[in-house]
Design a protein around this motif. Structure first.
Motif, mmCIF file in Angstrom:
data_model
loop_
_atom_site.group_PDB
_atom_site.id
_atom_site.type_symbol
_atom_site.label_atom_id
_atom_site.label_comp_id
_atom_site.label_asym_id
_atom_site.label_seq_id
_atom_site.Cartn_x
_atom_site.Cartn_y
_atom_site.Cartn_z
ATOM 1 N N SER A 129 0.831 -1.195 0.000
ATOM 2 C CA SER A 129 0.000 0.000 0.000
ATOM 3 C C SER A 129 0.873 1.256 0.000
ATOM 4 N N SER A 130 0.308 2.382 -0.379
ATOM 5 C CA SER A 130 1.079 3.597 -0.603
ATOM 6 C C SER A 130 1.780 4.120 0.646
ATOM 7 N N ASP A 131 1.265 3.787 1.848
ATOM 8 C CA ASP A 131 1.892 4.281 3.075
ATOM 9 C C ASP A 131 2.940 3.325 3.634
ATOM 10 N N LEU A 132 3.179 2.213 2.933
ATOM 11 C CA LEU A 132 4.219 1.256 3.291
ATOM 12 C C LEU A 132 5.206 1.143 2.141
ATOM 13 N N LYS A 133 6.420 0.733 2.457
ATOM 14 C CA LYS A 133 7.437 0.652 1.416
ATOM 15 C C LYS A 133 8.251 -0.615 1.544
ATOM 16 N N ALA A 134 8.459 -1.304 0.433
ATOM 17 C CA ALA A 134 9.345 -2.466 0.387
ATOM 18 C C ALA A 134 10.541 -2.136 -0.492
ATOM 19 N N GLU A 135 11.724 -2.318 0.040
ATOM 20 C CA GLU A 135 12.949 -2.057 -0.715
ATOM 21 C C GLU A 135 13.693 -3.362 -0.963
ATOM 22 N N ILE A 136 14.141 -3.576 -2.168
ATOM 23 C CA ILE A 136 14.970 -4.736 -2.500
ATOM 24 C C ILE A 136 16.406 -4.261 -2.621
ATOM 25 N N LEU A 137 17.266 -4.814 -1.757
ATOM 26 C CA LEU A 137 18.649 -4.385 -1.652
ATOM 27 C C LEU A 137 19.583 -5.541 -2.008
ATOM 28 N N PRO A 138 20.782 -5.232 -2.475
ATOM 29 C CA PRO A 138 21.712 -6.312 -2.849
ATOM 30 C C PRO A 138 22.242 -7.076 -1.635
ATOM 31 N N ALA A 139 22.306 -8.392 -1.756
ATOM 32 C CA ALA A 139 22.869 -9.253 -0.718
ATOM 33 C C ALA A 139 24.159 -9.873 -1.232
ATOM 34 N N LYS A 140 25.157 -9.907 -0.388
ATOM 35 C CA LYS A 140 26.427 -10.510 -0.782
ATOM 36 C C LYS A 140 26.314 -12.023 -0.860
ATOM 37 N N HIS A 141 25.498 -12.605 0.030
ATOM 38 C CA HIS A 141 25.326 -14.057 0.063
ATOM 39 C C HIS A 141 23.845 -14.390 0.169
ATOM 40 N N SER A 142 23.464 -15.557 -0.307
ATOM 41 C CA SER A 142 22.080 -16.009 -0.158
ATOM 42 C C SER A 142 21.890 -16.626 1.224
ATOM 43 N N ARG A 143 20.650 -16.696 1.645
ATOM 44 C CA ARG A 143 20.316 -17.329 2.922
ATOM 45 C C ARG A 143 20.799 -18.773 2.944
ATOM 46 N N LEU A 144 20.614 -19.505 1.852
ATOM 47 C CA LEU A 144 21.028 -20.908 1.809
ATOM 48 C C LEU A 144 22.538 -21.044 1.950
ATOM 49 N N GLU A 145 23.297 -20.141 1.347
ATOM 50 C CA GLU A 145 24.758 -20.180 1.494
ATOM 51 C C GLU A 145 25.172 -19.932 2.942
ATOM 52 N N LEU A 146 24.528 -18.969 3.571
ATOM 53 C CA LEU A 146 24.873 -18.649 4.953
ATOM 54 C C LEU A 146 24.492 -19.773 5.907
ATOM 55 N N LEU A 147 23.338 -20.400 5.671
ATOM 56 C CA LEU A 147 22.930 -21.517 6.531
ATOM 57 C C LEU A 147 23.879 -22.700 6.374
ATOM 58 N N SER A 148 24.335 -22.943 5.161
ATOM 59 C CA SER A 148 25.304 -24.018 4.938
ATOM 60 C C SER A 148 26.608 -23.725 5.675
ATOM 61 N N SER A 149 27.050 -22.465 5.627
ATOM 62 C CA SER A 149 28.266 -22.076 6.338
ATOM 63 C C SER A 149 28.104 -22.243 7.844
ATOM 64 N N LEU A 150 26.953 -21.848 8.370
ATOM 65 C CA LEU A 150 26.705 -21.998 9.801
ATOM 66 C C LEU A 150 26.721 -23.453 10.227
ATOM 67 N N ASP A 151 26.100 -24.306 9.441
ATOM 68 C CA ASP A 151 26.024 -25.719 9.782
ATOM 69 C C ASP A 151 27.423 -26.323 9.896
ATOM 70 N N VAL A 152 28.268 -26.040 8.905
ATOM 71 C CA VAL A 152 29.640 -26.571 8.924
ATOM 72 C C VAL A 152 30.424 -25.987 10.091
ATOM 73 N N THR A 153 30.298 -24.685 10.297
ATOM 74 C CA THR A 153 31.054 -24.012 11.356
ATOM 75 C C THR A 153 30.707 -24.554 12.732
ATOM 76 N N VAL A 154 29.401 -24.679 13.028
ATOM 77 C CA VAL A 154 28.975 -25.168 14.342
ATOM 78 C C VAL A 154 29.485 -26.583 14.586
ATOM 79 N N LYS A 155 29.426 -27.438 13.574
ATOM 80 C CA LYS A 155 29.901 -28.813 13.725
ATOM 81 C C LYS A 155 31.409 -28.855 13.956
ATOM 82 N N GLN A 156 32.158 -28.030 13.220
ATOM 83 C CA GLN A 156 33.607 -28.017 13.380
ATOM 84 C C GLN A 156 34.017 -27.492 14.759
#
Length: 378
Positions: A55-82
């Motif tokens: 709606s006109s009184d709300l705003k959604a902005e799409i901004l650049p991400a360096k990494h995807s959520r899936l990439e970050l979750l994969s990194s977290l999984d490996v890191t926590v296990k190590q």
């Protein structure tokens, strides 16, 4: 909370469209009425369409991400296990809210943690911090067999159909936890609560309302999900939850559920300390270790102005936000940490936590193939 609800609803649609793609993260800012969507690469047309439909009184902005959520979750999984392999306790590990890297808080050798994290995924920046231990928040109950239950339906003396935010004991009666939200699974009514509050096959009890003495069994636990700290109670659950203080009989109907995003405001309503509003979500997709239990997919929130969010015995209770006509489910209480603060003004001691840990309700419902019990849902 109307603005937050509208932003959360749009965020849920974007999450559904992008969770298996290059979505980085989503941040909610109700004060500025903005929804920030971090995306790696060019977002698909359906994501842009959702963003442009605000709606006109709300705003959604799409901004650049360096990494995807899936990439970050994969990194977290490996890191926590190590890190676990070398005995380093990870108290909180999560993607940064702008998807630029990960944050890892540990108890142990920071230099060693930094080296292991860097070696696990050198392409993903990591912030290594000193962690603070978290606690699971069940409580040892009184063993007094002559417990007198109040002759009134309240948090500490619930009756069918059972509501969220009520006290129960397990086994009968040695420990105290709280009921969460009523759900329907395979056509049957069940209650969500915290996984660390019991094991499959445990019988849970509540104060006996028939004669006001002792406890009576009301349901059996099943389908424990240790990794996400949830378990079901097979019992006739209802579509309401208790609000207000510890002895409260007031309630509110449950009207729906939203996903949980950084920036969301949340409240809690456990049986042992009552309702607390409000906290703000600081991280999602969190992995952590609490008292030797390894958890994944959690959210973390802190009480505003170091305010209370929960205490021991609140585990399993509702995490929610208030909507226009009732409460919106957000999760179930797992535990706490951070500072010990007064549970309410002029309380004689500091035994509430200002840090809240919880599994988001939408993820929980998906894992159990269940739906939330809401008014007129049957």
């Amino acid at each position: 909370m109307k603005v937050q609800g509208t932003l959360d609803a749009a965020a849920d649609r974007i999450m559904t469209a992008g969770k298996n793609g290059n979505l980085g993260s989503i941040v909610i800012n109700p004060e500025s009425r903005r929804l920030l969507v971090y995306w790696k690469g060019e977002p698909p047309s359906d994501v842009r369409r959702i963003a442009n439909s605000m709606s006109s009184d709300l705003k959604a902005e799409i901004l650049p991400a360096k990494h995807s959520r899936l990439e970050l979750l994969s990194s977290l999984d490996v890191t926590v296990k190590q890190l676990a392999k070398v005995g380093i306790n990870v108290t909180e590990a999560a993607p940064l809210s702008d998807s630029s890297g990960i944050s890892v808080s540990v108890l142990g050798d920071l230099d060693l943690a930094a080296r292991i994290t860097s070696a696990s995924h050198p392409e993903i920046p990591a912030q290594i911090k000193v962690g603070v231990a978290n606690s699971l928040t069940r409580e040892i109950a009184s063993s007094d067999e002559n417990f007198i239950a109040p002759q009134k339906t309240t948090r500490i003396a619930d009756v069918p159909l059972y509501w969220g935010g009520a006290l129960y004991t397990y086994p009968n009666p040695t420990s105290v936890c709280s009921t969460g939200f009523g759900i329907k699974q395979n056509g049957l009514r069940r209650m969500l609560t915290a996984g660390h509050c019991g094991e499959d096959g445990y019988v849970i009890s509540m104060p006996d309302q028939s004669d006001g003495v002792g406890y009576v069994p009301v349901g059996t636990m099943s389908a424990k999900d240790k990794e996400h700290d949830t378990i079901l109670i097979n019992m006739p659950a209802g579509d309401r939850m208790y609000t207000g203080g510890v002895l409260s009989g007031s309630s509110s109907k449950v009207t729906g559920a939203f996903g949980t995003y950084v920036g969301d405001y949340v409240c809690t309503s456990g049986a042992n300390s009552g309702q607390h509003c409000a906290g703000r979500v600081s991280a999602v997709d969190v992995s952590m270790q609490i008292q030797s239990v390894q958890l994944h997919g959690m959210a973390v929130a802190y009480g505003l102005d170091d305010g209370p969010m929960l205490k021991s015995g609140d585990s399993g209770g509702p995490v929610m936000q208030f909507g226009l006509t009732g409460v919106i489910a957000k999760g179930t209480i797992t535990g706490g940490g951070g500072m010990l603060v007064q549970c309410w003004k002029n309380a004689p001691s500091k035994d509430c936590f200002n840090k809240l840990v919880f599994p988001p309700i939408t993820d929980t419902l998906d894992r159990y193939g269940a739906t939330l019990l809401i008014e007129n849902s049957g």
